[in-house]
Each structure stands twice: as structure tokens, then as C-alpha cells.
Scaffold this active site. Sequence first.
Site, PDB file in Angstrom:
ATOM      1  N   SER A  36       1.321  -8.117   0.323  1.00  0.00           N
ATOM      2  CA  SER A  36       2.053  -8.001  -0.623  1.00  0.00           C
ATOM      3  C   SER A  36       1.632  -7.263  -2.374  1.00  0.00           C
ATOM      4  O   SER A  36       0.267  -7.105  -2.166  1.00  0.00           O
ATOM      5  CB  SER A  36       1.843  -9.133  -1.354  1.00  0.00           C
TER       6      SER A  36
ATOM      7  N   ALA B  48      -3.557  -2.750   2.342  1.00  0.00           N
ATOM      8  CA  ALA B  48      -3.890  -3.981   0.906  1.00  0.00           C
ATOM      9  C   ALA B  48      -2.792  -4.025  -0.116  1.00  0.00           C
ATOM     10  O   ALA B  48      -1.836  -2.542   0.210  1.00  0.00           O
ATOM     11  CB  ALA B  48      -4.973  -3.460   0.316  1.00  0.00           C
ATOM     12  N   HIS B  49      -3.185  -4.536  -0.708  1.00  0.00           N
ATOM     13  CA  HIS B  49      -1.730  -4.576  -1.939  1.00  0.00           C
ATOM     14  C   HIS B  49      -1.913  -2.976  -2.543  1.00  0.00           C
ATOM     15  O   HIS B  49      -2.755  -2.749  -3.011  1.00  0.00           O
ATOM     16  CB  HIS B  49      -2.257  -5.595  -2.776  1.00  0.00           C
ATOM     17  N   ASN B  50      -0.782  -3.476  -2.949  1.00  0.00           N
ATOM     18  CA  ASN B  50       0.375  -1.914  -3.933  1.00  0.00           C
ATOM     19  C   ASN B  50      -0.136  -0.463  -3.284  1.00  0.00           C
ATOM     20  O   ASN B  50       0.149   0.070  -3.505  1.00  0.00           O
ATOM     21  CB  ASN B  50      -0.664  -2.018  -4.937  1.00  0.00           C
TER      22      ASN B  50
END
Length: 363
Positions: free
Chosen positions: A237, A258-260
Site C-alpha cells: 500500500s 513497494a509503497h507509492n
Amino acid sequence: MPYTIEEIAKALGARAEGKTDLTITSAAEPAQAGPDQLALAMKPAFAAGLSQGKARAAMLWADAVWTDYEIEAAILVPRPRVAMAGLSAIFDPGQGYGTGIHPTAIVDPGARLGTNVSVGPMAYVAADAVIGDNSVIGPQAYIGTAARIGAGALLHSGVRIMARVRIGDRFIAHPGCVVGSDGHSFVTAEESAVEQARASLGESVTAEGQSWIRLHSLGAVVIGDDVELGANTTIDSGTVRPTQIGNGCKIDNLCHVAHNVRIGNDCLFAAQCGIAGSTVIGNNVTLGGQVGVTDNTSIGDNVVAGGASKVFSKVPAGRVIMGSPAVKMDTHLDGYKAIRRLPRLFEQVAALQKAVFKSGENE
């Protein structure tokens, strides 16, 4: 389910010749094919195996002279791999998942299921989750609170779709896939050794050891239509905004996003790729197996990265890259060739030194 040669050819948009009413039950390699199987011989080298098998029909390349082989019918295809995609869909028996909601499944009363949705044994669908029409939720799958999954989804056994994840139509997730796990986001109260190393490019690290403080992931994940995720692949997330995966992306087993991260449309990632946080990847990008991409960088449209490449900086659109660090593929290959020539060069230098010293002694 059996099909005639004519039915198969029509489904593939291909040309059928010979006894098109022959019935086929499955596909096989030429040398192993039986009388009721379609031999896959879409290159001349493969067709040589027809004489070793017992096939009465074969799938051949577009301009093949099928009568040169001891078969009774043929399907002629211009694009063998595309034809294989259609043929494999025809004969795929599936995983045998049942229909309806299994008695051991738990579906929260607040969840909304479309028409013709199947929920397998010991699966769980949380409150406020929405699942589109004609979707299959496999055994022991988990759909989190307020998750949204479009129509025609296929979630294999053990898939985990966490809270507030949004997914488009025709999504496929293979066993063990996790979408919406928290990002690996941590910070220290004071400047950390990692921050110092990044700022100084490794010249000095003076920070003392500290405990890590967790940043919660509030952004969830947004996935487009026609996306397929491999077994044990994980999508984290976003911290504030969602991690995004565009339409038509196909991501292999054991990959990590991974995130973003933001990924464009129709990208193809092979197994064990890792994309670090906040990286932006364009459309139609292909990453070979074990490609790693650093955080906070970008990869342009139509980039192709060879297997095991490590991307540490921005890559412009249309570039073919390879190596660690990744560079243009022709540059990498030239460097590799030069390394292989080094032993010979050392021998030549040694011989030259010996000749020069011997000449000096004679003087």
C-alpha cells in the site's frame, strides 16, 4: 471437452485443412502426441517429431505444406505464440473450483457480491467488500474490509486482498499473492545512519543506533483492468496516496512492488523483480527476471531491461538496458567482451615486458 479441427481453427482465426471433422481432446508435443491429440509443430524443427508420434492432426506454421507429413488434418497459423495463447485457453481444464458459496466460507452480511460469484472453502469476505459479477474466490482466500474487485476476477487459493484495495475487471491472482500489505516505511527520531549515507554518498556515518518508528500505510492499492499477478507476489500500500498498477500489466511470481510505486499500462515483469518505493514506471515496460529498481527514480515507456539488471538512475523511453549498474545493452556487451579479453591482454603485456627486459640485458 473434445473439439473438431474446424471448431479449433475458427476459435483461433486460423485456416484448417484436411479432415476438419477430426475430434481433438487435447494438445501435445509432436513425438508424444496420440491419435486424438493435436500435435504442436509450429516450426519445421518441431515438425520433424511428427514421425515419432501418432498424431493425426497438427498445428503448423502458416505456409507449411502439411501433406508432406503423415497427418490427416492441419491448422495453419501465422503467429504461433498467439495461436498457443488461444489454444491453451480452449483446453485449460481449470482448477476445479466449485460454484456458489461453500458452507465453510464466511461472507460478512455487509459485503456485496455480484451475480454468479463463487466463494471457495474457508474463504473470507469482509464487511463492505464488493465483488463483481462472474468472479471466483478460491479456497482460503481473503478479501479485506471495503475492498473493491471488478467483474470476472479469479483469485486462486490463499490470495490476500487487504482493506480498501481497488481492482478493475478480469483480475487474476495466483496462489499466495498479497495486495495491500503495509509498506516498509520507518523513520528514526534523529537523523539516521541511512540518511547520512545517502546525503554523503557513503563518505561519513556518525549517527548512533536508534529504534525505528513505523509509518502507517494509508493509501492502499489501485489496480486497473486485465492485470495478472503471479504466485507469492506482493504489492504494498501507499503511505498517503495509493500504489498504482495500470491496465493490462502481467507480473510474474515472487515479485515485489513497494509503497507509492506507479506502474503504467501493459508492463511485463518476470520473476523476482523488485521495485523500490516511489518509483514511476511508464507504459509497456519489460523487466527480465531478478531486475531491481532503486527508489524514487523513473523508467520511461517501452524500456526493456535484461535479466538481473540493477537500475540505479532514470532510464529514458525506448532504451534497452542490461547489467549492474544498468547501462545501454550494447555498452554492457562491449564491456563484457572487453573483460573476457583481459587474460589474453595480460599474457601479451607479460610477453612484451619479457622481450623488453631481455633486450635491455643484451645491450
